[in-house]
Design an enzyme around this catalytic site. Sequence first.
Site, mmCIF file in Angstrom:
data_model
loop_
_atom_site.group_PDB
_atom_site.id
_atom_site.type_symbol
_atom_site.label_atom_id
_atom_site.label_comp_id
_atom_site.label_asym_id
_atom_site.label_seq_id
_atom_site.Cartn_x
_atom_site.Cartn_y
_atom_site.Cartn_z
ATOM 1 N N ASP A 101 -1.590 0.350 -0.093
ATOM 2 C CA ASP A 101 -0.548 0.807 0.820
ATOM 3 C C ASP A 101 -0.481 2.333 0.794
ATOM 4 O OD1 ASP A 101 1.921 1.308 2.197
ATOM 5 O OD2 ASP A 101 2.520 -0.735 1.748
ATOM 6 N N SER A 126 4.401 0.008 7.498
ATOM 7 C CA SER A 126 3.676 -1.072 6.826
ATOM 8 C C SER A 126 3.918 -2.432 7.451
ATOM 9 C CB SER A 126 4.064 -1.124 5.338
ATOM 10 O OG SER A 126 3.638 0.036 4.674
ATOM 11 N N HIS A 170 8.722 -7.661 0.408
ATOM 12 C CA HIS A 170 8.491 -6.362 1.034
ATOM 13 C C HIS A 170 7.565 -6.508 2.237
ATOM 14 C CE1 HIS A 170 7.716 -1.841 0.692
ATOM 15 N NE2 HIS A 170 9.035 -1.966 0.690
ATOM 16 N N THR A 216 4.499 -5.599 3.420
ATOM 17 C CA THR A 216 3.108 -6.051 3.452
ATOM 18 C C THR A 216 2.958 -7.525 3.096
ATOM 19 O OG1 THR A 216 2.316 -3.807 2.991
ATOM 20 C CG2 THR A 216 0.780 -5.623 2.571
ATOM 21 N N GLU A 264 -2.088 -6.425 -3.130
ATOM 22 C CA GLU A 264 -1.605 -5.135 -2.636
ATOM 23 C C GLU A 264 -1.259 -4.175 -3.770
ATOM 24 O OE1 GLU A 264 1.960 -3.124 0.064
ATOM 25 O OE2 GLU A 264 2.349 -4.930 -1.111
ATOM 26 N N ASP A 272 1.916 3.975 -1.975
ATOM 27 C CA ASP A 272 2.760 4.437 -0.880
ATOM 28 C C ASP A 272 4.070 5.027 -1.393
ATOM 29 O OD1 ASP A 272 3.656 4.212 2.120
ATOM 30 O OD2 ASP A 272 5.208 3.128 1.013
ATOM 31 N N HIS A 298 5.565 8.806 -0.879
ATOM 32 C CA HIS A 298 6.819 9.042 -0.163
ATOM 33 C C HIS A 298 7.705 10.040 -0.896
ATOM 34 C CE1 HIS A 298 6.937 6.584 3.392
ATOM 35 N NE2 HIS A 298 6.570 5.491 2.752
ATOM 36 N N ASP A 335 -3.213 -0.051 4.829
ATOM 37 C CA ASP A 335 -2.445 -0.350 6.037
ATOM 38 C C ASP A 335 -2.257 0.910 6.870
ATOM 39 O OD1 ASP A 335 -0.877 0.764 4.045
ATOM 40 O OD2 ASP A 335 0.827 -0.569 4.337
ATOM 41 N N HIS A 358 4.360 8.748 6.638
ATOM 42 C CA HIS A 358 2.973 8.290 6.673
ATOM 43 C C HIS A 358 2.151 9.266 7.505
ATOM 44 C CE1 HIS A 358 4.631 3.901 6.211
ATOM 45 N NE2 HIS A 358 4.758 4.629 5.102
#
Length: 570
Positions: A74, A125, A183, A185, A353, A358, A362, A399, A486
């Site tokens: 991710d 995502s 979540h 994904t 995953e 990710d 962030h 993703d 992203h």
Amino acid sequence: MFAQMLNCSVALNLLFIVLFTTIHARVFPTPPDITEDTDHWLRLSEAHLRRKLAANGHRGEHTLAKNVIIFVGDGMGMPTITAGRIYKGQKKSQYSGEETQLSFDVFPNIGLAKTYNTDKQVPDSAGTATSLFTGSKTRYGYIGVDSTSSYANPNAGKLTSIMDWAQANGKRTGFVTTTRVTHATPAALYAHSPNRDWECDSAVPDVVPSTAFKDIARQLVEEAPGRRMNVIMGGGREMMGVKEKLYDISQIKMNGSFEQLCPRTDGRNLAEEWLEDNLVNSTRTFVKNTGQLLAVDTENVDYLLGLFAQNHIPYNLVREKGASGAPSLAQMTSQAIKILQRKYSKGFVLMVEGGRIDHGHHQNYAHIALEEFVELDAAIETALNLTNPKETLIIVTADHSHAMVFNGYATRGNDILEFGNKAQVEPYETLTYANGPGFLYHRLNKSQEDHGMSQTWKHVETISSTEREDPFYRHLSTFPLGDATHAGEDVPVYATGPGSDLIYGVFEQNYIAHVVGFATCMGPTKHLNEDCHKYKYFFQRGSAPNLIPASTVLSLSLVLVLAAVLNSRY
């Protein structure tokens, strides 16, 4: 004279209209008149598959996969992969790090996937995972539904995923994630919702009646394909109604307090309900830590639910490594494959995953993000060691990407988390971000400016080594945001195993799901594979698909019968 003036005025008005129309068309271009529904994306993928098959001279002899494992990093864009490769090598004290090889660097096929959502240039995502797993692109924030879904009609536009296709073909299924099991994904594998945040009942707005819509956690345990999954592992005990008092450090860092994220208000414990499910006469086990997971009898357990944290599983850099802590992604992947890979099964489909790459990005936590990336690489290596390459299609992709920048010009072997060192230039970090909370950490405040410091940013070399070695140290961001965005560039797709030769060039992200379907003879593109029927007999027996096709067995049987007849006559 009046007529001339009138004509001139008309001409000027016409000129203005032409100019305005031209400028408006360039600045505000009209979107193409295309209905981007499920059929649209299926037609695009079918056409792309046909082109690939024609270009490859495809015969199908090596295209059928018994098993599929999709690894999703991710937020794992190309800068993360390159920097992560160097970080992996430097962790192992290799020569410099740049020459290090990732587990998937050796995969024979690679392509680029376009990740945009139907309504966003830069995606989230939910929309990208839906694209990856259902074969249909959708809107930002949507899970398992197309663009016809809405708050007023949340059950509209439901899509089927690779898990639905697999279960319809008798395959075992499951997923492993470092995020919550509800979540975005993982949810795209089994849930249908116009809002990714509806993970528990308290998150669903009152305008959506509970009689008409189930929250994502309920869909996991009550509806197919979630209910039928053999393996479910990740975090998210709170969304599932499992009562706990302790919160991990990563939740505190992510949320700033001990607040509940998504408490259930219906009083239900969905983990207990999952254990009591009498869907089939099978063995079910629920585990909550590493010790319990590693003690699972993988030969005899049919269904495994692992919930290892209230929120997401803690970042690997701060995760408790003992038996009472949460397992690594590699440990979860190993146990999942052992449960799914039964000797006489028709195969399996597994999604793994690395979801917290990710989360690190962030918050501009470059060190954490790269560590999570290396954990994903270890899980991929584990899968390669446990599966047969002749019958297992393995795909590694992201993703979406993230707005991290890999700057020049550090000397080869320089610590990837430290400074670039171009001559005669003030030191700066090799890894920085286009936006995010790192802006305020590195920006000089007013009191410092009042003391004669005219620069905009803190001198990076004046930040203490203790601060920089903290896993939660934030790298420089050049635009202030509480949560970094992203990025929108294409992401790489690596593939090996049967059907992987269809992964090359540039393609829409939803194409990946249809490659999986084609390679396994399931889903809406299986009709394109003329060889699916040849292997039906052996898939049912649980043998490898590269054995003798059923048509050959039939021919041999006829020869033996004819020989017996001739022998009886003479």
